[in-house]
Write a protein that holds these residues in place. Structure first.
Motif, mmCIF file in Angstrom:
data_model
loop_
_atom_site.group_PDB
_atom_site.id
_atom_site.type_symbol
_atom_site.label_atom_id
_atom_site.label_comp_id
_atom_site.label_asym_id
_atom_site.label_seq_id
_atom_site.Cartn_x
_atom_site.Cartn_y
_atom_site.Cartn_z
ATOM 1 N N LYS A 118 11.622 12.887 0.817
ATOM 2 C CA LYS A 118 11.779 11.391 0.976
ATOM 3 C C LYS A 118 12.700 11.043 1.669
ATOM 4 C CE LYS A 118 11.396 8.829 -3.583
ATOM 5 N NZ LYS A 118 12.054 8.286 -4.331
ATOM 6 N N LEU A 119 13.645 11.081 2.089
ATOM 7 C CA LEU A 119 14.720 10.777 2.738
ATOM 8 C C LEU A 119 14.276 10.631 4.793
ATOM 9 C CD1 LEU A 119 17.748 9.865 3.546
ATOM 10 C CD2 LEU A 119 18.332 12.537 3.395
ATOM 11 N N ILE A 120 13.582 11.890 4.862
ATOM 12 C CA ILE A 120 13.255 12.301 6.099
ATOM 13 C C ILE A 120 11.914 11.301 6.540
ATOM 14 C CG2 ILE A 120 11.659 14.447 7.576
ATOM 15 C CD1 ILE A 120 13.963 16.596 6.817
ATOM 16 N N LEU A 121 11.272 11.158 5.534
ATOM 17 C CA LEU A 121 9.522 10.739 5.475
ATOM 18 C C LEU A 121 10.361 9.332 5.094
ATOM 19 C CD1 LEU A 121 7.242 12.121 2.709
ATOM 20 C CD2 LEU A 121 7.030 13.052 5.454
ATOM 21 N N ASN A 122 11.428 8.630 5.279
ATOM 22 C CA ASN A 122 11.272 6.981 4.674
ATOM 23 C C ASN A 122 12.645 6.278 5.930
ATOM 24 O OD1 ASN A 122 9.903 6.774 2.764
ATOM 25 N ND2 ASN A 122 11.593 6.990 0.828
ATOM 26 N N SER A 168 5.810 6.614 -5.720
ATOM 27 C CA SER A 168 5.779 5.947 -4.634
ATOM 28 C C SER A 168 4.406 5.050 -4.446
ATOM 29 C CB SER A 168 6.975 6.270 -3.543
ATOM 30 O OG SER A 168 6.234 7.262 -2.994
ATOM 31 N N LYS A 169 4.011 4.552 -2.840
ATOM 32 C CA LYS A 169 2.684 3.755 -3.388
ATOM 33 C C LYS A 169 2.745 5.198 -1.678
ATOM 34 C CE LYS A 169 3.448 -0.707 -4.032
ATOM 35 N NZ LYS A 169 3.253 -2.127 -3.934
ATOM 36 N N VAL A 170 3.616 5.977 -1.522
ATOM 37 C CA VAL A 170 2.849 6.838 -0.279
ATOM 38 C C VAL A 170 1.171 7.605 -0.004
ATOM 39 C CG1 VAL A 170 4.457 8.806 -0.578
ATOM 40 C CG2 VAL A 170 4.195 8.162 1.508
ATOM 41 N N THR A 171 1.199 7.902 0.857
ATOM 42 C CA THR A 171 -0.098 9.318 0.612
ATOM 43 C C THR A 171 0.134 9.776 1.690
ATOM 44 O OG1 THR A 171 -2.113 6.894 0.652
ATOM 45 C CG2 THR A 171 -2.698 9.374 1.870
ATOM 46 N N LEU A 172 0.716 11.365 0.626
ATOM 47 C CA LEU A 172 0.883 12.633 1.623
ATOM 48 C C LEU A 172 -0.831 13.533 1.580
ATOM 49 C CD1 LEU A 172 3.267 13.673 -0.820
ATOM 50 C CD2 LEU A 172 4.181 12.723 2.374
ATOM 51 N N SER A 173 -0.611 14.389 2.803
ATOM 52 C CA SER A 173 -1.841 15.117 2.976
ATOM 53 C C SER A 173 -0.079 16.557 2.781
ATOM 54 C CB SER A 173 -1.597 15.478 4.040
ATOM 55 O OG SER A 173 -3.000 14.042 3.925
#
Length: 411
Positions: free
Chosen positions: A377-381, A270-275
């Motif tokens: 992903k479910l929670i982040l989205n 995906s295009k998400v940026t994660l820390s």
């Protein structure tokens, strides 16, 4: 009435059992009960097993032999190091390895435990002069020593095992026999009580008490902003990134490798940026892995190590979800720390974790990185779902897991 708690480490050492013990001790003194602690003078458990502990990334915190906290008397006894070369060390190593005692149950427990022979000697006097002995935290040897001496003096014995089901070091017949011969066994979850009962520990002597934390938040909004700036300067933290957080001692069984792999897969797909913040005491195994990790422009893996309580709360405030992908947990006190900030959590579908999380987060199939990735992903989205889980956790924390509630249950 006098109560003596015997535990492998005590605050400022960090851990679920250490926190449980400290909260109870402080509560008891407020009730006017004389409360003493006998413990080993160490902060990081690695001090007992790694002769190079003071080298490289490890820094030992010096503690005094005795201190006081709001009426609690804490006596810290010197840690025995098996590589010290003393006569005692040579005799013990001869017994363990030349005579093969390490293959017995007691030998196995001995070599996997931190020790203080000064504490073992002092327990004869300390236990003789107390009314109730509280043993903390299997699978360590101090429980056996305290149990035998307390039986010798015919004292009331309470044990808080913080049992890790299916963990090989816990699943020893001698521990189940010991618990059966204690007066009271305190489990931190319904799951733990049911498990111990199935293993033959009498159900009538098992009482349930959860873990607890102080629900008052630390720090201020301005201090949080300053902390964000610190993270940017030191680690290149991107405030617009989604944030995952792991809190705990970085042992292999805690599943950090799975969490890192899941995070990598998320940014790849995906295009998400994660820390990804990794919080808690380091271990040699973890540091060996961490120094070879490669971050990317969209995945910043930040090991902050062991931090102050205020800093941990700032990190929780910043995070979107707490992930504890551990193979073994007696409870998972870090779930409570996340719920304090109304954050959703993810844990493994093992042990007590599903019953603790229950509607305030998600569980993944332990060992299944794909499932862990999808749960994250479910929670982040889904902001609404994340908020729902966080609010449910906060309500459960206030109802069941405050220091006042758990301490009252103990008394």
């Amino acid at each position: 009435m006098k109560i003596l708690h015997i535990i492998q480490r005590y605050y400022p050492a960090i851990g679920g059992s250490e926190t449980w013990c400290r909260n109870i001790c402080l509560f008891l003194t407020k009730k006017g009960i004389v409360t003493n602690v006998a413990t080993i003078n160490m902060v990081n458990i690695a001090e007992a097993f790694d002769k190079n502990f003071l080298e490289g990334e490890f820094i030992q915190q010096k503690l005094g032999p005795q201190d006081y906290e709001d009426g609690v008397v804490i006596k810290r006894y010197s840690l025995w190091k098996p590589w010290s070369g003393t006569i005692v060390s040579k005799i013990i190593n001869f017994l363990l390895y030349k005579l093969r005692f390490y293959k017995t149950q007691i030998g196995e427990i001995f070599i996997s435990s931190p020790h203080s022979f000064g504490m073992y000697r002092a327990l004869f006097k300390e236990i003789k002069n107390t009314d109730i002995v509280v043993l903390h935290t299997l699978p360590y040897f101090h429980n056996l020593a305290g149990f035998v001496i307390a039986k010798l003096y015919k004292k009331i014995i309470i044990i808080v095992p913080h049992f890790h089901p299916r963990h090989i070091q816990y699943e020893k017949k001698i521990f189940f026999n010991m618990m059966n011969n204690c007066d009271i066994v305190i489990a931190v979850s319904n799951f733990e009580k049911e498990y111990l009962t199935k293993k033959g520990v009498g159900s009538k002597k098992i009482f349930i008490s959860g873990n607890s934390i102080d629900i008052k938040k630390l720090g201020s909004a301005s201090e949080l902003e300053n902390f964000k700036l610190h993270l940017f300067k030191k680690y290149g933290f991107n405030q617009k990134s989604k944030c995952l957080i792991f809190i705990g001692r970085k042992e292999p069984y805690k599943g950090i490798d799975m969490l890192i792999e899941a995070a990598r897969n998320i940014v790849t797909e995906s295009k998400v940026t994660l820390s990804l913040f990794l919080v808690g005491p380091d271990t040699k195994d973890f540091l060996d892995m961490y120094q070879n990790l490669k971050c990317s422009s969209r995945l910043n893996i930040i090991n902050v190590g062991q931090v102050l309580d205020e800093e941990k709360e700032y990190l929780l405030e910043l995070c979107d979800v707490l992930v504890l992908p551990s193979k073994f947990e007696a409870f998972g006190i870090v779930f409570l720390e996340a719920w304090k900030h109304k954050k959703p959590v993810i844990g493994a579908n093992r042990g007590a974790m599903p019953s603790i999380i229950d509607g305030a987060g998600l569980c993944f199939e332990y060992g299944n990185v794909e499932d862990l990735k999808e749960k994250i992903k479910l929670i982040l989205n889904d902001d609404d779902l994340a908020k729902k889980f966080g609010e449910a956790g906060w309500e459960r924390l206030k109802k069941n897991y405050t220091v006042q509630k758990v301490s009252n249950d103990f008394v």
